[in-house]
Write an enzyme that holds these catalytic residues in place. Structure first.
Site, short mmCIF file in Angstrom:
data_model
loop_
_atom_site.label_atom_id
_atom_site.label_comp_id
_atom_site.label_asym_id
_atom_site.label_seq_id
_atom_site.Cartn_x
_atom_site.Cartn_y
_atom_site.Cartn_z
N GLU A 16 0.82 -1.21 0.00
CA GLU A 16 0.00 0.00 0.00
C GLU A 16 0.85 1.27 0.00
O GLU A 16 0.39 2.34 0.39
CB GLU A 16 -0.92 -0.01 1.21
CG GLU A 16 -1.89 -1.17 1.22
CD GLU A 16 -2.70 -1.21 2.51
OE1 GLU A 16 -3.75 -0.57 2.56
OE2 GLU A 16 -2.27 -1.90 3.45
N SER A 166 -6.08 -3.62 3.02
CA SER A 166 -6.58 -3.38 1.66
C SER A 166 -6.94 -4.65 0.91
O SER A 166 -6.89 -4.70 -0.31
CB SER A 166 -5.56 -2.57 0.85
OG SER A 166 -5.74 -1.20 1.07
N ASP A 277 -15.27 -1.30 9.28
CA ASP A 277 -15.98 -1.91 8.16
C ASP A 277 -16.94 -2.95 8.71
O ASP A 277 -16.59 -3.75 9.60
CB ASP A 277 -15.00 -2.57 7.18
CG ASP A 277 -14.03 -1.56 6.57
OD1 ASP A 277 -14.35 -0.37 6.56
OD2 ASP A 277 -12.95 -1.99 6.13
N GLU A 291 -13.76 -5.54 10.23
CA GLU A 291 -12.44 -5.18 10.74
C GLU A 291 -12.40 -3.69 11.06
O GLU A 291 -13.31 -2.94 10.71
CB GLU A 291 -11.34 -5.53 9.74
CG GLU A 291 -11.42 -4.75 8.43
CD GLU A 291 -10.33 -5.16 7.43
OE1 GLU A 291 -9.61 -6.13 7.72
OE2 GLU A 291 -10.23 -4.51 6.40
N SER A 302 -10.85 9.25 -0.70
CA SER A 302 -10.97 8.19 0.30
C SER A 302 -12.24 8.36 1.13
O SER A 302 -12.86 9.42 1.15
CB SER A 302 -9.74 8.17 1.21
OG SER A 302 -8.58 7.76 0.50
#
Length: 329
Positions: A16, A166, A277, A291, A302
């Site tokens: 990432e 991710s 999430d 998570e 974002s």
């Protein structure tokens, strides 16, 4: 008033890296005015550097400083936007704690725990209204019997690295034949993996931050992807995923979700901004925890910046308040 020297830490050791660089660009663009002097520090395995106009300057890790034009600049604050290791798993936090340098994220202990999906689920288990999918945790040193996995969990299954971010290395498996390749893919990213039963429902993400001493829950985002599940490609390829902010939820459901994620934030002893999430189960609308992300992406597109704008806040004010809260200004 003397400007606050902010080290904006970006890069890192994970896949990432570029996501982190984009986050740093947006944060720097929104830390404006005379209050802060922002220095973007690029972190790689072999170097920590500040790229000046005419030189690359190494960070002195002994006191977290740089020498620029003959002057030693010591950083008053670290704004960590490194996704994955070493910025999301507690390593940078531990280093900064030893030097007594304040920062914007959760502390070293919480960062390390929340990087591990299985440990996090165990801690948040029991929060009123929160559910978790049935799962198994495997280590690379273990014997992996796919028949045992299939006997204990119902297909379809999600296989994911336990400490990754991710959705890198993640797979959705519909039968026993797909298990071994999915295990191999996940173990290529981490020596611990998590296998979870699939939860069918609407997927959401929601930001939480402590602002002016109060835990503040931002408007939720619903994620609708054309892919089978929300993997790395779905997150970062334009057009694949529709992000709806604020999500179409009733006031009652928003209140229920806010209560749950606030308890998650408090139980995990979070600081700064995080993102949770979750899925609302299709049949019952029950809240299923996926998570928590303790260094969520901060590019202009974002989710957290979207949610800040949807809440009627300005990003410069939001980032400034995160810094001021950590500095106890």
């Amino acid at each position: 008033m003397k400007a606050i020297n902010v080290a904006l830490l970006a890069g890192g050791y994970s896949g990432e890296y570029e996501v982190s660089i984009n986050s740093a660009r947006n944060i720097a663009a929104n830390l404006i005015g005379d209050k802060y002097k922002v220095y973007t520090i690029l972190i790689n395995k072999d170097s920590w550097v500040f790229e000046a106009d005419d030189a690359i300057v190494n960070v002195d890790k002994n006191d977290f400083s740089i020498i620029l034009n003959g002057e030693r600049i010591k950083f008053d604050f670290a704004f960590i936007t490194v996704h994955g290791t070493p910025g999301e798993d507690g390593k940078l936090q531990g280093y900064l704690d030893m030097l007594n340098v304040p920062y914007n994220t959760c502390d070293a202990t919480t960062s390390a725990i929340t990087m591990n999906k299985a440990y996090t689920k165990a801690i948040v288990n029991g929060i009123h209204g929160l559910h978790t999918a049935k799962s198994m945790q495997l280590h690379s040193r273990d014997i992996h019997d796919t028949a045992t996995i299939a006997a204990n969990l119902k297909f379809p299954l999600f296989i994911k690295p336990n400490n990754g971010g991710s959705s890198v290395g993640m797979s959705k498996v519909h039968n026993i034949a797909g298990l071994q390749p999915a295990l191999d893919k996940a173990f290529a990213e981490d020596n611990q993996i998590l296998i979870e039963e699939f939860i069918k429902g609407r997927e959401f993400s929601i930001g939480i931050a402590r602002l002016k001493g109060k835990v503040t829950v931002l408007p939720a985002t619903e994620l609708k992807t054309t892919k089978e599940f929300f993997d790395y490609e779905a997150k970062y390829t334009p057009g694949i995923t529709q992000e709806i902010t604020p999500a179409d939820l009733s006031p009652e459901k928003n209140h229920e979700i806010a209560e749950i994620v606030t308890q998650v934030y408090l139980r995990l002893n979070c600081r700064g901004m995080v993102r949770v999430d979750f899925i609302l189960l299709e049949e019952t609308q029950e809240f299923y925890f996926i998570e928590i992300n303790t260094t969520p992406g901060q590019s202009s597109a974002s989710l957290i910046p979207q949610q800040v704008r949807a809440a009627g806040m300005h990003l410069p004010d939001f980032y400034s308040e995160l810094i001021d809260s950590a500095l106890h200004i």
